[in-house]
Design an enzyme around this catalytic site. Structure first.
Site, PDB file in Angstrom:
ATOM      1  N   SER A   1       0.837  -1.206   0.000  1.00 61.88           N
ATOM      2  CA  SER A   1       0.000   0.000   0.000  1.00 61.88           C
ATOM      3  C   SER A   1       0.873   1.259   0.000  1.00 61.88           C
ATOM      4  O   SER A   1       0.492   2.273  -0.593  1.00 61.88           O
ATOM      5  CB  SER A   1      -0.944  -0.010   1.201  1.00 61.88           C
ATOM      6  OG  SER A   1      -0.224  -0.228   2.390  1.00 61.88           O
ATOM      7  N   SER A   2       2.039   1.213   0.615  1.00 59.87           N
ATOM      8  CA  SER A   2       2.861   2.419   0.654  1.00 59.87           C
ATOM      9  C   SER A   2       3.435   2.727  -0.734  1.00 59.87           C
ATOM     10  O   SER A   2       3.433   3.874  -1.166  1.00 59.87           O
ATOM     11  CB  SER A   2       3.965   2.318   1.712  1.00 59.87           C
ATOM     12  OG  SER A   2       4.872   1.287   1.398  1.00 59.87           O
TER      13      SER A   2
ATOM     14  N   ASP B   1       8.565  -3.066  -5.140  1.00 67.61           N
ATOM     15  CA  ASP B   1       7.159  -2.682  -5.015  1.00 67.61           C
ATOM     16  C   ASP B   1       6.826  -1.512  -5.939  1.00 67.61           C
ATOM     17  O   ASP B   1       5.790  -1.495  -6.600  1.00 67.61           O
ATOM     18  CB  ASP B   1       6.839  -2.300  -3.566  1.00 67.61           C
ATOM     19  CG  ASP B   1       7.208  -3.397  -2.589  1.00 67.61           C
ATOM     20  OD1 ASP B   1       7.425  -4.541  -3.034  1.00 67.61           O
ATOM     21  OD2 ASP B   1       7.286  -3.112  -1.380  1.00 67.61           O
TER      22      ASP B   1
END
Ligand code: GLA
Length: 385
Positions: free
Chosen positions: A126-127, A171
């Site tokens: 999510s970050s 990510d």
């Protein structure tokens, strides 16, 4: 959340919060890593997919140097001045935003309304999704002409410098460069991505994500400890990064802890190559076996598993039609993935539910995911300001 839903929710939410419409709405996906875990901060290989769960941002340029942000997800506000952006103490969602603002060096301020359907703390990045949503928004709004790879690097620096987490670039690359029906073979040394077909559905299979609900915290000490141990192992081996180490050399390492840490990374890089080849020839059982082997290595050698993750994987091993399962992301809680024949999903859920009930644990969630597109604008965008 479809792009249309995101556009509508962004317009409405922004207007409610700031009293006018936004210049545009952007979204960025979370990711699931298929294999290649804890390799990206040692210049290794990973194989993530972006997923159809997003963090989105509706944004509008300002004439002054102020930044106002509202997180609809957390019901939290934050304000800052572009000239004095600095990390805020403790875990603070605005650090990801501020780090990207600082990294891109925009000429004027912006109002941001943040929302989405990507669960926080589930190990689905999510970050990074927040960083990439803000990054693509600013890139468009201020005509910065940065490539997705450059935006990913800005996101990683935000994570390192503002959130204080020494994460790799997996990510952000996955969120920035995701493609429908493709997994991303990421070589973090360069870093670069090559897309490889990943459509298990065409073979009657599904990839499911099981959020164990065991809270996962990358800003806890475990991730940083692994980062340092991996660096120490590379130094002990005299290589620039564990990417360059061979398994036989690793086995000669004197320190048993560093040996195990290095063994995980070296064998995990090899498993990425194996999975890409196996998926390419449609050998899904081999992909599944590599998932199980990866989990064992993460649990035994790298020690980043959690009882809930181990439970998912051991139950998965017993269910006919489950080809493989492993923790995904940093570990220490968060989510696991399983590759299974579609008809096996109900049985896996039932058996796992029984095991959770016996332990009195709060319920897990299970959802099928598919490879999805990366960060992009879904509405408006505006001319360069
Ligand atoms: C977190 C980090 C990534 C990566 C994974 C483990 O998600 O943000 O950079 O290191 O853990 O593979």
């Amino acid at each position: 959340m479809t792009p249309q839903q995101a556009a509508a929710a962004g317009r409405d939410g922004f207007r409610q919060r700031f009293g006018t419409g936004p210049d545009g709405v952007w979204l960025a996906p979370g990711r699931v890593n298929l294999i290649g875990e804890h390799t990206d901060y040692q210049q290794g290989l990973c194989l993530p997919i972006a997923i159809e769960r997003h963090t989105a941002v509706a944004a509008r340029r300002r004439q002054d140097g102020r930044v106002r942000a509202w997180s609809g997800v957390l019901a939290a506000a934050a304000e800052a001045d572009l000239r004095s952006l600095a990390p805020r103490p403790g875990p603070n969602w605005f650090n990801y935003v501020a780090g990207v603002l600082a990294g891109l060096g925009i000429p004027r301020g912006v109002d941001l309304f943040v929302f989405g359907d990507l669960p926080l703390g589930a190990g689905l990045s999510s970050s990074a999704a927040l960083e990439m949503a803000v990054a693509v928004a600013l890139n468009d709004l201020f005509a910065l002409s940065r490539t997705p790879e450059q935006l990913a690097a800005v996101g990683q620096r935000a994570e390192n410098l503002f959130a204080g987490v020494n994460s790799g670039i997996m990510d952000q690359m996955a969120s920035a460069l995701g493609q429908a029906r493709k997994a991303l073979l990421l070589d973090t040394r360069i870093p670069t991505v090559s897309a490889v077909p990943f459509v298990p559905e065409d073979a009657g299979l599904a990839l499911v994500v099981i959020d164990t609900r065991a809270a996962h915290q990358v800003s806890g000490g475990g991730y940083q400890a692994r980062f340092e141990e991996a660096r120490a192992a590379a130094a002990a081996l005299g290589v620039p990064a564990l990417r360059d180490a061979r398994e036989a050399e690793v086995e000669r390492l004197g320190d048993p802890l560093l040996r195990r840490r290095a063994r995980h990374i070296v064998t995990e890089n090899a498993r990425v190559v194996e999975v890409v080849a196996a998926a390419g020839r449609g050998d899904w059982p081999a992909v599944g076996q590599a998932f199980f082997a990866s989990h064992r290595s993460l649990a035994m050698d790298y020690e980043v598993s959690h009882p809930a993750l181990d439970l998912v994987v051991s139950v998965a091993r017993e269910v006919p039609g489950v080809l493989g399962a492993r923790l995904t992301g940093a570990g220490f809680g968060g989510s696991a993935i399983a590759l299974l024949r579609t008809e096996a999903e109900a049985e896996l859920i039932a058996r796992l539910r029984a095991q959770y009930a016996r332990r009195g644990w709060a319920p897990f969630t299970c959802a099928a995911v598919q490879a999805a597109a990366g960060a992009r604008r879904v509405e408006g965008g505006g001319t360069p300001g």
